[in-house]
Each structure stands twice: as C-alpha cells, then as structure tokens.
Motif scaffolding. Sequence first.
Motif, PDB file in Angstrom:
ATOM      1  N   GLN B  38       0.979  -1.229  -0.212  1.00 35.67           N
ATOM      2  CA  GLN B  38       0.024  -0.108  -0.197  1.00 35.67           C
ATOM      3  C   GLN B  38       0.853   1.248   0.086  1.00 35.67           C
ATOM      4  N   GLU B  39       0.807   2.015  -1.209  1.00 32.75           N
ATOM      5  CA  GLU B  39       1.746   3.106  -1.330  1.00 32.75           C
ATOM      6  C   GLU B  39       1.053   4.451  -0.810  1.00 32.75           C
ATOM      7  N   LYS B  40       0.028   4.750  -1.647  1.00 30.40           N
ATOM      8  CA  LYS B  40      -0.656   6.016  -1.387  1.00 30.40           C
ATOM      9  C   LYS B  40      -2.146   5.397  -0.699  1.00 30.40           C
ATOM     10  N   LYS B  41      -2.918   4.983  -1.136  1.00 33.02           N
ATOM     11  CA  LYS B  41      -4.123   4.430  -0.702  1.00 33.02           C
ATOM     12  C   LYS B  41      -4.597   2.881  -1.070  1.00 33.02           C
ATOM     13  N   ALA B  42      -4.796   2.729  -2.335  1.00 32.36           N
ATOM     14  CA  ALA B  42      -5.039   1.494  -2.869  1.00 32.36           C
ATOM     15  C   ALA B  42      -4.150   0.145  -2.715  1.00 32.36           C
ATOM     16  N   PRO B  43      -4.489  -0.652  -1.824  1.00 30.51           N
ATOM     17  CA  PRO B  43      -3.374  -1.729  -1.685  1.00 30.51           C
ATOM     18  C   PRO B  43      -3.355  -2.484  -2.976  1.00 30.51           C
ATOM     19  N   THR B  44      -2.111  -3.103  -3.336  1.00 33.53           N
ATOM     20  CA  THR B  44      -2.028  -3.707  -4.513  1.00 33.53           C
ATOM     21  C   THR B  44      -1.441  -5.154  -4.304  1.00 33.53           C
ATOM     22  N   PHE B  45      -1.959  -6.119  -5.018  1.00 38.15           N
ATOM     23  CA  PHE B  45      -1.766  -7.403  -4.630  1.00 38.15           C
ATOM     24  C   PHE B  45      -0.292  -7.943  -4.915  1.00 38.15           C
ATOM     25  N   LEU B  46       0.484  -8.371  -4.077  1.00 39.98           N
ATOM     26  CA  LEU B  46       1.641  -9.015  -4.315  1.00 39.98           C
ATOM     27  C   LEU B  46       1.591 -10.627  -4.575  1.00 39.98           C
ATOM     28  N   PHE B  47       1.370 -11.345  -3.346  1.00 37.89           N
ATOM     29  CA  PHE B  47       1.505 -12.514  -3.418  1.00 37.89           C
ATOM     30  C   PHE B  47       0.176 -13.336  -2.746  1.00 37.89           C
ATOM     31  N   MET B  48      -0.114 -14.457  -3.228  1.00 33.17           N
ATOM     32  CA  MET B  48      -1.010 -15.333  -2.470  1.00 33.17           C
ATOM     33  C   MET B  48      -0.258 -16.671  -2.246  1.00 33.17           C
ATOM     34  N   LEU B  49      -0.203 -17.106  -0.955  1.00 37.28           N
ATOM     35  CA  LEU B  49       0.442 -18.328  -0.626  1.00 37.28           C
ATOM     36  C   LEU B  49      -0.637 -19.409   0.042  1.00 37.28           C
ATOM     37  N   THR B  50      -0.527 -20.618  -0.714  1.00 38.64           N
ATOM     38  CA  THR B  50      -1.483 -21.584  -0.067  1.00 38.64           C
ATOM     39  C   THR B  50      -0.675 -22.893   0.488  1.00 38.64           C
ATOM     40  N   SER B  51       0.458 -23.106  -0.050  1.00 39.63           N
ATOM     41  CA  SER B  51       1.033 -24.280   0.165  1.00 39.63           C
ATOM     42  C   SER B  51       2.398 -23.920   0.846  1.00 39.63           C
ATOM     43  N   SER B  52       2.743 -24.931   1.697  1.00 45.66           N
ATOM     44  CA  SER B  52       4.000 -24.521   2.836  1.00 45.66           C
ATOM     45  C   SER B  52       5.216 -24.952   1.899  1.00 45.66           C
ATOM     46  N   GLY B  53       6.128 -23.944   2.133  1.00 44.28           N
ATOM     47  CA  GLY B  53       7.529 -24.296   1.496  1.00 44.28           C
ATOM     48  C   GLY B  53       7.816 -23.914   0.156  1.00 44.28           C
ATOM     49  N   ILE B  54       6.797 -23.506  -0.464  1.00 43.27           N
ATOM     50  CA  ILE B  54       6.879 -23.105  -1.835  1.00 43.27           C
ATOM     51  C   ILE B  54       7.208 -21.469  -2.107  1.00 43.27           C
ATOM     52  N   GLU B  55       8.354 -21.291  -2.314  1.00 43.34           N
ATOM     53  CA  GLU B  55       8.607 -19.630  -2.464  1.00 43.34           C
ATOM     54  C   GLU B  55       8.106 -19.252  -3.824  1.00 43.34           C
ATOM     55  N   LYS B  56       7.379 -17.795  -3.570  1.00 43.13           N
ATOM     56  CA  LYS B  56       6.771 -17.365  -4.723  1.00 43.13           C
ATOM     57  C   LYS B  56       7.786 -16.204  -5.047  1.00 43.13           C
ATOM     58  N   LYS B  57       8.013 -15.803  -6.160  1.00 42.31           N
ATOM     59  CA  LYS B  57       9.012 -14.494  -6.413  1.00 42.31           C
ATOM     60  C   LYS B  57       8.471 -13.702  -7.511  1.00 42.31           C
ATOM     61  N   SER B  58       9.051 -12.273  -7.430  1.00 44.04           N
ATOM     62  CA  SER B  58       8.369 -11.347  -8.289  1.00 44.04           C
ATOM     63  C   SER B  58       9.593 -10.493  -8.431  1.00 44.04           C
ATOM     64  N   GLY B  59      10.642 -10.337  -9.343  1.00 45.52           N
ATOM     65  CA  GLY B  59      11.714  -9.404  -9.426  1.00 45.52           C
ATOM     66  C   GLY B  59      12.362  -9.541  -8.167  1.00 45.52           C
ATOM     67  N   ARG B  60      12.507  -8.453  -7.452  1.00 43.23           N
ATOM     68  CA  ARG B  60      13.414  -8.460  -6.071  1.00 43.23           C
ATOM     69  C   ARG B  60      12.630  -8.878  -4.807  1.00 43.23           C
ATOM     70  N   LEU B  61      11.297  -9.259  -5.145  1.00 43.38           N
ATOM     71  CA  LEU B  61      10.226  -9.428  -3.737  1.00 43.38           C
ATOM     72  C   LEU B  61      10.237 -11.222  -3.972  1.00 43.38           C
ATOM     73  N   SER B  62      10.090 -11.705  -2.730  1.00 43.20           N
ATOM     74  CA  SER B  62      10.033 -13.093  -2.625  1.00 43.20           C
ATOM     75  C   SER B  62       9.097 -13.230  -1.157  1.00 43.20           C
ATOM     76  N   SER B  63       8.405 -14.352  -1.147  1.00 43.51           N
ATOM     77  CA  SER B  63       7.645 -14.785   0.054  1.00 43.51           C
ATOM     78  C   SER B  63       7.245 -16.252   0.149  1.00 43.51           C
ATOM     79  N   ILE B  64       7.410 -16.765   1.404  1.00 41.18           N
ATOM     80  CA  ILE B  64       7.436 -18.291   1.678  1.00 41.18           C
ATOM     81  C   ILE B  64       6.437 -18.329   2.727  1.00 41.18           C
TER      82      ILE B  64
END
Lengths: 115, 112
Positions: B38-64
Amino acid sequence: GAGVSQSPSNKVTEKGKDVELRCDPISGHTALYWYRQSLGQGLEFLIYFQGNSAPDKSGLPSDRFSAERTGGSVSTLTIQRTQQEDSAVYLCASSLRHAGANVLTFGAGSRLTVL
Amino acid sequence: EDKVVQSPLSLVVHEGDTVTLNCSYEVTNFRSLLWYKQEKKAPTFLFMLTSSGIEKKSGRLSSILDKKELFSILNITATQTGDSAIYLCAVITGNSGYALNFGKGTSLLVTP
C-alpha cells in the motif's frame, strides 16, 4: 470499468451529519467488500456483497452504518449521524467471485474526516 | 478469535539493503495468506500463498509460507526508495472464505 472507483476521494463533514460513500467495482466482479482503515491500524472488514445480497454484515461497527448494492454493481456505504471516531479511509474492493477463489482488487479509498 | 500479527510495525533501511517482513497468524481453518503493498491508498496485490515451503518470487520480492509454524515472510532484496510503502499481510480462512483478515501492516521507509 478498468479498476475499482470510489467517490468522493475526500470528504470532510461535521459531527452528526450523514455521509454516503460510493464504490463502482470492476465490471463483471460479483463480490464486493468494504473495509475501513484508521490511522495506524490494519484494514477492518465491514461488509461483503455477493451480487446484491450481503451474506456477511458482521463487521459493521454500529447500526449507524449500512450498505447496499444495486444491479450487482455499484455499492453505497452510508454512515448516519457521523461521529469523530468514524474518521478513517474507507476502502472498497471487488473480486470475480469471492476472496477464497480470487484476489481482491482495491479502490483508492474515500478519506472521511468528521470534525 | 483469529489473529494476524505483523512485525516489525515500522522499519527504516538504506537503499540496497535486504529486508525481511514477518507475518504470523493464529486462525482456525486456514486457507491462504496474501501480501499487499500500500503506497498511497489502494493496496496492490503481491502474492497469494497456499502451500507450505513453496517460494513465490516477483523480481526483487519473494515470499514463503510455513504452515507448521504458522508464519510467512516477505523478503525484499536490493531495496529501492520506490519500495517505501506499507506492506499488509492478510489471511483467508474457511470460516469466512470471502473476507480477508488483515494484520496492522509494516511501514517500510527506504532512504537514499
């Protein structure tokens, strides 16, 4: 429309007045959500619409808050007899079906200030 | 009562640093965890995680996601000033598969 549109973007009102906030979701999105974000707080769920019906109104903080959706599209959130604690950014989001199946897309919000 | 807790609440780093944002949850009938920016007002989607241990990546961002320890992390490498924002974590549960339960967010400031 291409995105979720909300109006007004800013609203300043006096305590005790009624306000209406409008949300125009993405065309074809059946699910519509209202959230409230107070300063320093996370997003607080208010109400969810599936089509024109609201299966979950559990987040509405008091009976001064109501919302409706017509034609499966535009939604209006109404706050009656506004109080200073109602000051917040009111965010609307829509998704193709519901959040369990699809990602929510948010609007830019309506900032409400109650003096 | 379902809980989503993010830490730290705020963070200041220098450009080029790597940051790790945390989100822990205590919910019944977990379905998915989402990250929004969320930069100004509208939150923008980054990742959805459902399964354990699987890394999601987008450029310099990643999540697990770790469903055993009930937390997720969001990593941002080589931070830039444009990464300055509030990062929101939200959980979807089977109790209300239609409403996201948000944490309070982590406010990240990246200085030049």
